[in-house]
Design a protein around this motif. Structure first.
Motif, short mmCIF file in Angstrom:
data_model
loop_
_atom_site.label_atom_id
_atom_site.label_comp_id
_atom_site.label_asym_id
_atom_site.label_seq_id
_atom_site.Cartn_x
_atom_site.Cartn_y
_atom_site.Cartn_z
N GLU A 151 0.82 -1.22 0.00
CA GLU A 151 0.00 0.00 0.00
C GLU A 151 0.85 1.26 0.00
N SER A 202 -1.01 -8.05 10.62
CA SER A 202 -0.45 -6.96 9.82
C SER A 202 1.08 -7.05 9.87
N ALA A 241 -8.77 -9.53 10.35
CA ALA A 241 -9.02 -8.61 9.24
C ALA A 241 -8.73 -7.19 9.73
N TYR A 242 -8.21 -6.37 8.83
CA TYR A 242 -7.96 -4.97 9.16
C TYR A 242 -8.04 -4.14 7.89
N ASP A 243 -8.19 -2.84 8.09
CA ASP A 243 -8.26 -1.91 6.97
C ASP A 243 -7.05 -0.97 6.98
N VAL A 290 -11.50 3.78 3.48
CA VAL A 290 -10.77 2.52 3.36
C VAL A 290 -10.00 2.54 2.03
N GLN A 311 -7.57 -0.01 1.47
CA GLN A 311 -7.44 -1.43 1.15
C GLN A 311 -7.89 -2.25 2.34
N LYS A 312 -8.62 -3.31 2.07
CA LYS A 312 -9.05 -4.24 3.12
C LYS A 312 -8.13 -5.46 3.11
N TYR A 313 -7.79 -5.95 4.29
CA TYR A 313 -7.01 -7.18 4.42
C TYR A 313 -7.83 -8.16 5.26
N HIS A 314 -7.96 -9.39 4.76
CA HIS A 314 -8.75 -10.41 5.45
C HIS A 314 -7.86 -11.54 5.90
#
Length: 158
Positions: free
Chosen positions: A102, A125, A139-141, A153, A155-158
């Motif tokens: 990112e 992360s 999950a985090y943004d 947001v 990017q979203k991370y799952h």
């Protein structure tokens, strides 16, 4: 076969061919982007994030400070988006465990924004993903912080 004598004003044919062949490679080489990081001296996950950035191709300049809140305010990151370390890269603020992908995207797209933040310290992360964390992932943004202090947001991370 005629041999040409190389003088100060001429290049040998071999030198000319080598220079011509290597010139495109030299133009592709770009200096590493420097990320300047402010962290507390005893924070292990901050050290892990710095190592992760270096492994991702960034140069990192580290400043150990007792409290990162003053740096966060200087970087215009609202407290709601705070984490354990703050950073700057090419005029953009970075707060928390922002993934290198990112950061590179931010530098490519160059949005009109303060920077990126990963609030808190989400497991999974970068820097919060080693064996010490038991392989747990949440999950985090990654948030894009606007100049008005709001966030979207990125990017979203799952």
């Amino acid at each position: 076969m005629t041999r040409y004598k190389c003088t100060d004003n001429t290049l040998s044919r071999r030198a000319l061919l080598i220079t011509t062949a290597l010139f495109p490679l030299a133009s592709l080489a770009q200096p590493a982007v420097t990320v300047e990081v402010w962290k507390t001296p005893t924070c292990g996950c901050c050290k892990d994030w710095v190592k992760y950035l270096q492994e991702s191709g960034f140069q990192v300049k580290v400043h150990d400070v007792q409290d990162t809140s003053a740096i966060r305010r200087r970087n215009k990151i609202p407290d709601d988006y705070g984490s354990c370390h703050s950073a700057l890269v090419e005029g953009y603020a970075l707060e928390g465990h922002v993934p290198a992908r990112e950061i590179k995207r931010l530098l490519r797209e160059r949005p009109a924004a303060v920077g990126l933040a990963v609030p808190s310290m989400p497991l999974g992360s970068p820097g919060m993903d080693g064996p010490a964390y038991g392989g747990r992932r949440f999950a985090y943004d990654v948030l894009l912080i606007s100049h008005s202090g709001g966030a979207d947001v990125y990017q979203k991370y799952h």
